[in-house]
Design an enzyme around this catalytic site. Structure first.
Site, PDB file in Angstrom:
ATOM      1  N   GLU A  57     -12.484   0.631  30.887  1.00  0.00           N
ATOM      2  CA  GLU A  57     -13.408   1.114  31.724  1.00  0.00           C
ATOM      3  C   GLU A  57     -13.803   1.857  30.709  1.00  0.00           C
ATOM      4  OE1 GLU A  57     -11.515   1.828  35.990  1.00  0.00           O
ATOM      5  OE2 GLU A  57      -9.959   2.774  34.334  1.00  0.00           O
ATOM      6  N   HIS A  75      -6.116   7.345  37.759  1.00  0.00           N
ATOM      7  CA  HIS A  75      -5.969   6.665  39.588  1.00  0.00           C
ATOM      8  C   HIS A  75      -4.402   7.893  40.391  1.00  0.00           C
ATOM      9  CE1 HIS A  75      -7.010   2.658  37.416  1.00  0.00           C
ATOM     10  NE2 HIS A  75      -7.606   3.835  37.223  1.00  0.00           N
ATOM     11  N   HIS A 123     -10.588   9.823  33.041  1.00  0.00           N
ATOM     12  CA  HIS A 123     -10.513   8.913  34.621  1.00  0.00           C
ATOM     13  C   HIS A 123      -9.039   8.660  34.862  1.00  0.00           C
ATOM     14  CE1 HIS A 123     -10.392   6.602  37.193  1.00  0.00           C
ATOM     15  NE2 HIS A 123     -10.457   5.011  36.073  1.00  0.00           N
ATOM     16  N   TYR A 138     -10.273  27.854  42.543  1.00  0.00           N
ATOM     17  CA  TYR A 138     -10.504  27.358  41.527  1.00  0.00           C
ATOM     18  C   TYR A 138     -10.587  25.593  41.775  1.00  0.00           C
ATOM     19  CZ  TYR A 138      -7.081  30.512  41.088  1.00  0.00           C
ATOM     20  OH  TYR A 138      -6.451  32.004  41.052  1.00  0.00           O
ATOM     21  N   HIS A 164     -10.665   3.968  44.162  1.00  0.00           N
ATOM     22  CA  HIS A 164      -9.758   3.413  42.284  1.00  0.00           C
ATOM     23  C   HIS A 164      -9.404   4.775  42.159  1.00  0.00           C
ATOM     24  CE1 HIS A 164     -11.788   1.783  38.460  1.00  0.00           C
ATOM     25  NE2 HIS A 164     -10.764   2.602  38.262  1.00  0.00           N
TER      26      HIS A 164
END
Length: 209
Positions: free
Chosen positions: A73, A94, A92, A119, A159
């Site tokens: 990725e 999952h 990134h 926040y 994803h």
């Protein structure tokens, strides 16, 4: 930050994310912008078992320059950097709750999560959901680059989340805030909820610049 300091910070934060259950197996990837490109975590590697020598150096055009084979990725990270030249790091994940939200129907793709906490407003601001793309589909990079022009936090449908920030620490904080707000959002389903009001959001947004 020197090259070795950057490597150490990447490995430290990657391990921390894994140890705290924000990544599992070999999922997730982190990168940091460096002269000539970026350092990124390798493909098919657990973030909990990284060493500094495992990181890959990738050019701004996606060429693998040195180190282990980069994450599949990597093109997605490069898309974020192209859209946001001020940002120096990308995370990134999952992660479970954010990925669960990414699968829900009837959400506003331009503003996926409500401003439940200060926040979230300060660290994330607005979360944009992209359509589903199959793993490795280069169209995802193009879609991410377009969306990142107006939002540093994106949710990839079915994803997981990807965020960019001015530093690695800030990118990790933002990714964690996406996950925590997604968890709160799911816990509150079926309950009458009071998110922050527009004027409260505006004041917080102004304070974070």
């Amino acid at each position: 930050m020197t090259g070795m300091d950057c490597r150490n910070e990447l490995v430290r934060l990657a391990r921390s994310l894994h140890q705290r259950g924000l990544t599992r197996g070999t999922s997730g990837n982190l990168s940091a912008r460096v002269d000539g490109g970026m350092l990124i975590t390798p493909t098919n590697a657990s973030l909990g078992e990284l060493g500094t020598d495992d990181l890959a150096l990738v050019s701004e055009t996606g060429d693998h320059l040195s180190g282990a084979r980069p994450s599949k990725e990597a093109f997605l990270h490069l898309a974020m950097y192209k859209a946001r030249p001020q940002d120096q790091a990308v995370v990134h994940l999952h992660s479970t709750y954010a990925t669960a939200v990414s699968c829900l129907d009837n959400l506003d793709d331009h503003d996926v999560l409500p401003p439940l906490t200060a926040y979230f407003v300060m660290r994330v601001g607005r979360l944009t959901r992209l359509p589903y793309f199959a793993p490795g589909d280069q169209g995802l990079g193009e879609a991410a680059q377009r969306a990142a022009l107006s939002s540093h936090a994106l949710l990839l449908a079915n994803h997981g989340p990807i965020v960019s920030a001015l530093s690695l620490a800030q990118a990790v904080d933002a990714a964690e805030e996406v996950e925590e707000t997604a968890r709160l959002y799911l816990l509150l389903q079926g309950h009458a909820t009071r998110p922050l009001q527009p004027e409260q959001v505006a004041r917080l947004a102004a304070s974070r610049g």
